[in-house]
Design an enzyme around this catalytic site. Sequence first.
Site, PDB file in Angstrom:
ATOM      1  N   SER A  44      38.860  45.862  43.197  1.00 42.78           N
ATOM      2  CA  SER A  44      38.828  46.991  43.719  1.00 42.78           C
ATOM      3  C   SER A  44      39.630  47.055  44.471  1.00 42.78           C
ATOM      4  CB  SER A  44      37.494  47.418  44.057  1.00 42.78           C
ATOM      5  OG  SER A  44      37.806  48.136  44.704  1.00 42.78           O
ATOM      6  N   TYR A  97      29.850  45.700  48.590  1.00 41.31           N
ATOM      7  CA  TYR A  97      29.950  46.234  47.292  1.00 41.31           C
ATOM      8  C   TYR A  97      31.828  45.739  47.748  1.00 41.31           C
ATOM      9  CZ  TYR A  97      33.674  47.754  43.485  1.00 41.31           C
ATOM     10  OH  TYR A  97      34.161  48.461  42.363  1.00 41.31           O
ATOM     11  N   LYS A 145      34.379  42.235  45.934  1.00 42.01           N
ATOM     12  CA  LYS A 145      34.815  42.799  45.523  1.00 42.01           C
ATOM     13  C   LYS A 145      36.140  41.867  46.077  1.00 42.01           C
ATOM     14  CE  LYS A 145      34.117  45.188  42.095  1.00 42.01           C
ATOM     15  NZ  LYS A 145      34.951  44.767  40.720  1.00 42.01           N
TER      16      LYS A 145
END
Lengths: 292, 292, 292, 292
Positions: free
Chosen positions: C177, C192, C196
């Site tokens: 991402s 998150y 990533k």
Amino acid sequence: SEIVPNYRLDGHVTIVTGGSGGLAHTLCQALVAQGSELALVDLTVERLSVVENDLKEFVRVNKLAPVTISTWACDVSDSVQVEELVRAIPREHQGLLPDKLVHTAGYCQNIPATDYPATRAEHLVKVNLMGSLYICQAMTRQLLEKTKRRKSISTMANSAAEALPRFPNASYVLIASMSGMIVNTPQPQVAYNMSKAGVLHLVKSLACEWARYGIRVNAISPGYIATPLTKQVIGASPEGAALQYEWTSRVPMGRMAEPKEFVGAMLYLLSSHASSYTTGENLVVDGGYTNW
Amino acid sequence: SEIVPNYRLDGHVTIVTGGSGGLAHTLCQALVAQGSELALVDLTVERLSVVENDLKEFVRVNKLAPVTISTWACDVSDSVQVEELVRAIPREHQGLLPDKLVHTAGYCQNIPATDYPATRAEHLVKVNLMGSLYICQAMTRQLLEKTKRRKSISTMANSAAEALPRFPNASYVLIASMSGMIVNTPQPQVAYNMSKAGVLHLVKSLACEWARYGIRVNAISPGYIATPLTKQVIGASPEGAALQYEWTSRVPMGRMAEPKEFVGAMLYLLSSHASSYTTGENLVVDGGYTNW
Amino acid sequence: SEIVPNYRLDGHVTIVTGGSGGLAHTLCQALVAQGSELALVDLTVERLSVVENDLKEFVRVNKLAPVTISTWACDVSDSVQVEELVRAIPREHQGLLPDKLVHTAGYCQNIPATDYPATRAEHLVKVNLMGSLYICQAMTRQLLEKTKRRKSISTMANSAAEALPRFPNASYVLIASMSGMIVNTPQPQVAYNMSKAGVLHLVKSLACEWARYGIRVNAISPGYIATPLTKQVIGASPEGAALQYEWTSRVPMGRMAEPKEFVGAMLYLLSSHASSYTTGENLVVDGGYTNW
Amino acid sequence: SEIVPNYRLDGHVTIVTGGSGGLAHTLCQALVAQGSELALVDLTVERLSVVENDLKEFVRVNKLAPVTISTWACDVSDSVQVEELVRAIPREHQGLLPDKLVHTAGYCQNIPATDYPATRAEHLVKVNLMGSLYICQAMTRQLLEKTKRRKSISTMANSAAEALPRFPNASYVLIASMSGMIVNTPQPQVAYNMSKAGVLHLVKSLACEWARYGIRVNAISPGYIATPLTKQVIGASPEGAALQYEWTSRVPMGRMAEPKEFVGAMLYLLSSHASSYTTGENLVVDGGYTNW
Ligand SMILES: NC(=O)c1ccc[n+]([C@@H]2O[C@H](COP(=O)([O-])OP(=O)(O)OC[C@H]3O[C@@H](n4cnc5c(N)ncnc54)[C@H](OP(=O)(O)O)[C@@H]3O)[C@@H](O)[C@H]2O)c1
Ligand SMILES: NC(=O)c1ccc[n+]([C@@H]2O[C@H](COP(=O)([O-])OP(=O)(O)OC[C@H]3O[C@@H](n4cnc5c(N)ncnc54)[C@H](OP(=O)(O)O)[C@@H]3O)[C@@H](O)[C@H]2O)c1
Ligand SMILES: NC(=O)c1ccc[n+]([C@@H]2O[C@H](COP(=O)([O-])OP(=O)(O)OC[C@H]3O[C@@H](n4cnc5c(N)ncnc54)[C@H](OP(=O)(O)O)[C@@H]3O)[C@@H](O)[C@H]2O)c1
Ligand SMILES: NC(=O)c1ccc[n+]([C@@H]2O[C@H](COP(=O)([O-])OP(=O)(O)OC[C@H]3O[C@@H](n4cnc5c(N)ncnc54)[C@H](OP(=O)(O)O)[C@@H]3O)[C@@H](O)[C@H]2O)c1
Ligand code: NI
Ligand code: NI
């Protein structure tokens, strides 16, 4: 105690290019406070005299030890002028070779890429990017040439018979910009952006080439700075205020920087005691801008 | 003069995790020299006592002002332990809330990716990455909860009615690694690499979230350091020597770092005076390694 | 002509994790259109059956050659399950070893860092980061173990006596991402983001370790995607619409991506013909987001 | 099926600068195979005629549909020449405006920074960096000026009354270099490195400015390529062989690239179907070099 780095710069001549600029003005106060002699460089000496006087007043008011300050007119995009400049500086500093650099000379320009005249883009790149190369080249050349190469035969197997000269105090700090890492918005400034990206990689390239001489080369990448100039632009019109709002809304810290907030980064990088293992680095001082 | 940053840390409690490690040992000397109280944290207190005694001897020998030093056993990968640790520290420091962090706890492991057992990779990530999150969370939570929110109604149009608390002196420094930016060779260490890349981005994420509180979060990415531990490994065998040769041949500066070469970076980032506009930054101290 | 890369995937089994997700659904259409057999993996098989039926209908409507599609329930954060999964897949695919991976399994969570419960952050990291490691490990292990090592003595001077097995068609594509590169705003998602960033560096580490086997490992970093899920969130409330406005105002292209806009990046990386010299790369597909 | 990107370039004129170079020669084969008309540009037309003939032979042998190929002498560092070039091209292509670019013109130079003559560094930057700007400017200017602005009143609330022209098929691919990301070793090439870093950021800047027109701008960063030229250098002497050994030992894949290994990256970026959401991206094709 030895463990805390020494940020003093006594006995060194620091070349400060863009010496009459908004950022340099403040950085110079820190340099004289740390005992550095200064060779101030800008396009014209007139405004440098003002800076020089300010600094002398600053020394007086703060009861600092006086330092030698010289001022020089030089266009950094002209390699011949730069070479002559660097050769001339020791004469005004008791023969001391300058081995510290704070390179702030440079400028920005907001022109849409479709309209950008080639001559203007070229000039900007010549000043911001080529000028950064020239000043570093001239300083290293002088250090190398004026230093008697030690004739000792190296004992290490595959090293050159003649040992390389070492300048462990030499430290060059180039003011790049976060604009070399991200693309500012909304103002268009393609030539500036690419020139500063070039500076960041110039720094890495010279750092690698000159590590053998003990010379360190690093960059500082400022975010938006509230210099007298930008303050004036912003204060002058509703458009200026709107621009400032757009800018600061993109900064996690929610505000522009003050010039004095770059002194710590500069002293860290200049001090061969504090940053002896740091070279080719880009020290970002941007209030978090590039994180978003 | 005000222009030169103040690197003193008097009146602050700095939490140093991995306190008995090779890097921390040296960093702690600089911290006590700067007047900081210390809360030393490691897996066991036994080795911390040695560090504590060394530091007291260091204070005595260097005629420094004595500072309060507390030692704590805590596994940073256990969020409950970390939360309790941070809550307990003020009790040993006259109620002072720790607002400076030097997080060095972590470890490396060389296992080929095809052989890496899941439990070992998970443990390493839990310590290096999750541990970094937990210690930061616990510190900020304590600062927020123990600070009475000012009830002043903000005058700015679209700000919240209740002003946010501000901790402009809070500065967290996390020791990441160049291994979070490049892949070391020849030794395989996938879990370490990904954990440190995670730390670098954790730092950016927390910096952005907590800029509103004035809390700054930054990383230092060391290259290879000649700690007592690595020196021993390298000195123990021809393989160790070969590894060292391979490592240093990839460093433009041609050598490993000494632990004291990180003090300057740490003090720059810890000092709210020196680095007030620096947050989310990764200060690389690698002898130029990542440039090649 | 040979010069134009072949993007066909006939005779290969591609593992698609997160197979019932919004992005995977579209990517799978491209995979079957290119002739790849599919091993669809998700937490439960129920929704995968729907995907499988959709794909069969897609094949029928578009008059494509039918391909074998298998569906598997597996929690990618459980290394034992993942190992068993990968070992079982060849049984449903005439013994073919899967050597193409499209790893989309993962999830995002918006929780302020001060409130983030440790168990939730750990779970997210276990799924997004550790899961990415496990699936790659299991695939490579199977390729290595089920391949008879060629006993030829290498003719090159300093190579190992036993030649390494080579899998020049093996290509793993991990969906990371842009959140692993920049910090999204305004929504808080520290776990998150760091997971990533970890994936991006995992990809580089595995790419370096497995280059010797000819296995390539690359990432795709999407910007905001208008999947059915995000479309629903955005359409459900004024807050959703405001969020979308904030998001798209930060994208130079001024809009979110459609899932099908990642097919080109996926096929480029999967095709051993198109990207034979590309490994450890992070292909960013973000409408320009990370440039600002 | 619509889901698989269309990489055909029929009906487009692709400008290929550095058209007689080692990389371009191969890329052109792929372009004619995909049906693109070609405007080949180099310093002199002589060698371009050879390329043109080769391509025609290539078309014949592979039984491809013939495409119009024009050849042009132009120094890309001269903005006036570049502007005239781009204006002239449609005349040789039935009035078609070129909207695809593969910019390979550029050169490298190995000179130690201390010795680098200013005029040589300036010339290199002018060709590699300024030339990249000029060709992009000229193409976009022509697209904008020769397109009747649609007079429709936009229905969206805060858009300008006059809709902007859109060129969703326009895609510019600039060949940068991994040298814009890392510093090569052992050969010194500071001017090249900084020029290519500049190109990478030029790409991001133009991508952001021209996203409003639907024009996409991306870079490819090759690692070491075994072009006829480099093969000759390497094959000519023991020093050449030693250099090649040093280079390939720094590549995880252990070898240099073949020119045809860039075709996939080029087609991905040129195809407005395959990479519609990709702009400002730097697609690295380096065998993993930059990961170490
Ligand atoms: N201000 C910001 O927000 C900001 C942000 C990021 C980076 N920076 C960088 O920080 C540095 C200093 O910026 P600043 O705000 O202090 O700008 P400034 O006030 O304009 O200072 C720059 C100085 O450089 C001089 N200069 C320009 N061209 C020169 C040349 N060819 N040779 C010698 N001197 C030359 C200028 O002289 P004249 O005034 O006579 O032209 C000026 O005195 C610049 O490199 C800038 O790109 C600034
Ligand atoms: N040394 C290098 O070359 C190098 C290079 C780049 C980055 N770094 C990083 O720098 C930091 C310090 O490295 P170092 O060389 O000083 O390593 P070190 O000597 O091993 O110190 C690390 C310390 O952390 C402690 N620790 C490990 N796991 C812990 C846990 N779960 N909870 C609390 N404490 C724990 C260790 O305790 P035990 O000894 O009891 O396990 C040790 O005292 C590490 O984060 C490392 O990754 C080091
Ligand atoms: N959508 C975006 O804007 C965006 C942007 C950048 C990156 N990405 C990344 O792109 C990938 C796909 O995103 P998406 O939008 O398609 O998300 P999605 O629709 O939620 O798909 C993800 C799939 O992964 C499955 N999954 C979750 N945890 C799993 C586990 N432990 N084991 C196996 N499967 C698991 C989910 O199953 P359940 O539904 O049953 O949980 C779901 O089917 C993700 O990695 C995401 O991080 C998405
Ligand atoms: N080869 C590599 O290992 C490598 C690695 C990374 C990146 N690259 C980049 O890839 C691109 C192509 O490289 P290559 O290996 O194919 O090099 P090449 O064979 O030298 O091709 C470059 C071409 O550009 C032409 N050119 C030079 N200056 C020009 C100017 N001012 N105006 C117009 N054309 C000009 C050259 O013409 P003349 O021959 O007449 O000078 C030559 O035909 C270059 O941008 C290079 O920097 C190459
Ligand atoms: Ni950004
Ligand atoms: Ni490297």
